[in-house]
Design a protein around this motif. Structure first.
Motif, PDB file in Angstrom:
ATOM      1  N   LEU A 156       0.865  -1.174   0.000  1.00  0.00           N
ATOM      2  CA  LEU A 156       0.000   0.000   0.000  1.00  0.00           C
ATOM      3  C   LEU A 156       0.898   1.220   0.000  1.00  0.00           C
ATOM      4  CD1 LEU A 156      -2.655   1.615   0.416  1.00  0.00           C
ATOM      5  CD2 LEU A 156      -2.331   1.270   2.886  1.00  0.00           C
ATOM      6  N   ILE A 157       0.745   2.083  -1.003  1.00  0.00           N
ATOM      7  CA  ILE A 157       1.528   3.308  -1.105  1.00  0.00           C
ATOM      8  C   ILE A 157       0.593   4.466  -0.796  1.00  0.00           C
ATOM      9  CG2 ILE A 157       2.959   4.768  -2.592  1.00  0.00           C
ATOM     10  CD1 ILE A 157       3.336   2.198  -4.344  1.00  0.00           C
ATOM     11  N   VAL A 158       0.910   5.232   0.221  1.00  0.00           N
ATOM     12  CA  VAL A 158       0.058   6.341   0.636  1.00  0.00           C
ATOM     13  C   VAL A 158       0.702   7.642   0.178  1.00  0.00           C
ATOM     14  CG1 VAL A 158      -1.222   7.391   2.528  1.00  0.00           C
ATOM     15  CG2 VAL A 158      -0.547   4.978   2.673  1.00  0.00           C
ATOM     16  N   GLY A 159       0.061   8.308  -0.776  1.00  0.00           N
ATOM     17  CA  GLY A 159       0.594   9.559  -1.299  1.00  0.00           C
ATOM     18  C   GLY A 159       0.873   9.435  -2.786  1.00  0.00           C
ATOM     19  N   ALA A 162       5.489   3.389  -6.848  1.00  0.00           N
ATOM     20  CA  ALA A 162       4.549   2.549  -7.580  1.00  0.00           C
ATOM     21  C   ALA A 162       5.143   2.057  -8.888  1.00  0.00           C
ATOM     22  CB  ALA A 162       3.261   3.326  -7.839  1.00  0.00           C
ATOM     23  N   LEU A 163       5.902   2.919  -9.560  1.00  0.00           N
ATOM     24  CA  LEU A 163       6.530   2.535 -10.825  1.00  0.00           C
ATOM     25  C   LEU A 163       7.510   1.380 -10.613  1.00  0.00           C
ATOM     26  CD1 LEU A 163       7.049   3.075 -13.839  1.00  0.00           C
ATOM     27  CD2 LEU A 163       8.774   4.761 -13.135  1.00  0.00           C
ATOM     28  N   ALA A 184       0.356  -3.502  -6.220  1.00  0.00           N
ATOM     29  CA  ALA A 184       0.460  -2.323  -5.359  1.00  0.00           C
ATOM     30  C   ALA A 184      -0.763  -1.433  -5.522  1.00  0.00           C
ATOM     31  CB  ALA A 184       1.725  -1.531  -5.683  1.00  0.00           C
ATOM     32  N   LEU A 185      -1.205  -0.873  -4.415  1.00  0.00           N
ATOM     33  CA  LEU A 185      -2.290   0.112  -4.419  1.00  0.00           C
ATOM     34  C   LEU A 185      -1.717   1.456  -4.005  1.00  0.00           C
ATOM     35  CD1 LEU A 185      -5.254   1.066  -4.456  1.00  0.00           C
ATOM     36  CD2 LEU A 185      -5.420   0.321  -2.058  1.00  0.00           C
ATOM     37  N   PRO A 212      -0.106  -3.762 -14.976  1.00  0.00           N
ATOM     38  CA  PRO A 212      -1.383  -4.278 -14.473  1.00  0.00           C
ATOM     39  C   PRO A 212      -1.414  -4.486 -12.966  1.00  0.00           C
ATOM     40  CG  PRO A 212      -0.145  -6.000 -15.614  1.00  0.00           C
ATOM     41  CD  PRO A 212       0.561  -4.712 -15.890  1.00  0.00           C
ATOM     42  N   GLY A 213      -0.262  -4.582 -12.335  1.00  0.00           N
ATOM     43  CA  GLY A 213      -0.243  -4.802 -10.885  1.00  0.00           C
ATOM     44  C   GLY A 213      -0.482  -3.555 -10.071  1.00  0.00           C
ATOM     45  N   VAL A 214      -0.456  -2.386 -10.709  1.00  0.00           N
ATOM     46  CA  VAL A 214      -0.582  -1.121  -9.980  1.00  0.00           C
ATOM     47  C   VAL A 214      -2.004  -0.582 -10.107  1.00  0.00           C
ATOM     48  CG1 VAL A 214       0.222   1.257  -9.759  1.00  0.00           C
ATOM     49  CG2 VAL A 214       1.851  -0.559 -10.301  1.00  0.00           C
ATOM     50  N   GLU A 215      -2.619  -0.320  -8.977  1.00  0.00           N
ATOM     51  CA  GLU A 215      -3.944   0.305  -8.930  1.00  0.00           C
ATOM     52  C   GLU A 215      -3.806   1.673  -8.273  1.00  0.00           C
ATOM     53  OE1 GLU A 215      -8.214  -0.274  -6.578  1.00  0.00           O
ATOM     54  OE2 GLU A 215      -6.863  -1.993  -6.824  1.00  0.00           O
TER      55      GLU A 215
END
Length: 308
Positions: free
Chosen positions: A9-12, A21-22, A31-32, A73-76
């Motif tokens: 979970l990435i916040v920001g 995220a990249l 990853a979200l 596709p794994g990044v939302e």
């Protein structure tokens, strides 16, 4: 609530979060990224000093970042607020808006909250700035003011003469400059004003530009730009998580970017006074590299590694 946890979970959603995220997307992790939509540089016209993107508007930088994430596709990416994070390494639970999500790891890229005084707000990001690296080139050789509220920082004033030879230091009535420091600054062509600042007066032809700094006795000092560094504080989310802070209030991390709470990493402005988009992106990438290495090895040992 999904029973399938995100790897991270990435916040920001600023440069640090987008960069993290990249890296995780390219590492085939799920990853979200949650973007609260309140960037610190919202008032700035451009992001400067970011190689390959020098002079890009902040919104455009974020748009390009999201566009590039879309191929993984794994990044939302979600717009919303993370109000709480509970749990432990491998099994974090976060409240995202009205939803609850689970994640094996967390990266905090939430920046800091600037406590901008009312005095500065109308001109903040237009004629009142924090960072000469970010804005100094565009206003080089102009008449600058520098607000110094702490006598320990008075000796740093000559640093700003790298951009302009017309510099006035304002103590805003907070302290009297020692005679030795006054003599040293005067010898370098730096003026000193010790009276409190009452108002910032914009130009008649452009209310986003500065014309004068008005003192409490009514005197006016002509200045075109003012540099100041308001107090900063951590976000409520970071405070609630009880992470270790240094003596200046910044989150402490180990060389891998991991905080005092196992499984929680951090990158960007919440870590340091050296704040900027490029530095934030670098710190976000570092946290993601470290997280991915550690998590991949763990999942491989457990036989539970899944690839996005």
């Amino acid at each position: 609530m999904s029973t399938d946890p995100y790897d991270a979970l990435i916040v920001g959603g600023g440069p640090a979060g987008l960069s993290a995220a990249l890296i995780l997307g390219r590492a085939r992790k799920r990853a979200l990224l949650v973007d609260g939509g309140t960037p610190r540089n919202a008032a700035a016209a451009h992001v400067n000093g970011f190689v390959f993107r020098d002079g890009t508007p902040p919104k455009e930088l974020r748009r390009v970042g999201r566009e590039q994430l879309a191929r993984y596709p794994g990044v939302e990416v979600r717009d919303g607020l993370v109000s709480s994070i509970d749990g432990e390494r491998g099994a974090f639970t976060a409240r995202v808006g009205d939803d609850t999500v689970t994640a094996r790891r967390v990266i905090l890229c939430v920046g800091m909250i600037d406590e901008v005084p009312e005095l500065y707000r109308a001109l903040w990001g237009h004629a009142v700035f924090q960072c000469p690296y970010c804005h100094g080139w565009e206003i080089r050789d102009a008449a600058w003011g520098l607000v110094v509220h702490d006598p320990r920082w008075i000796e740093m004033s000559p640093f700003f003469t790298g951009w302009t030879s017309d510099l006035t230091v304002f103590t805003d009535g907070h302290f009297t400059v020692p005679d030795e420091a006054r003599a040293a600054l005067t010898a370098q062509g730096i003026s000193i004003v010790e009276r409190p600042i009452r108002a910032l007066v914009p130009r008649d032809d452009d209310p986003t530009r500065l014309a004068f700094i008005e003192l409490d006795d009514g005197a006016r000092v002509a200045r075109e730009a003012l540099f100041a560094h308001p107090k900063q504080r951590q976000t409520p989310l970071v405070t609630a998580m009880g992470l270790a802070l240094d003596d200046m209030g910044f989150v402490t991390v180990d060389p891998a970017g991991q905080t005092s709470r196992p499984g929680v990493y951090a990158g960007g402005d919440l870590l340091t006074m050296r704040q900027g988009a490029l530095l934030g992106a670098s710190a976000g990438a570092l946290a993601a590299y470290s997280l991915n290495h550690e998590l991949t090895m763990e999942l491989a040992r457990e036989g539970s590694l899944r690839r996005a």
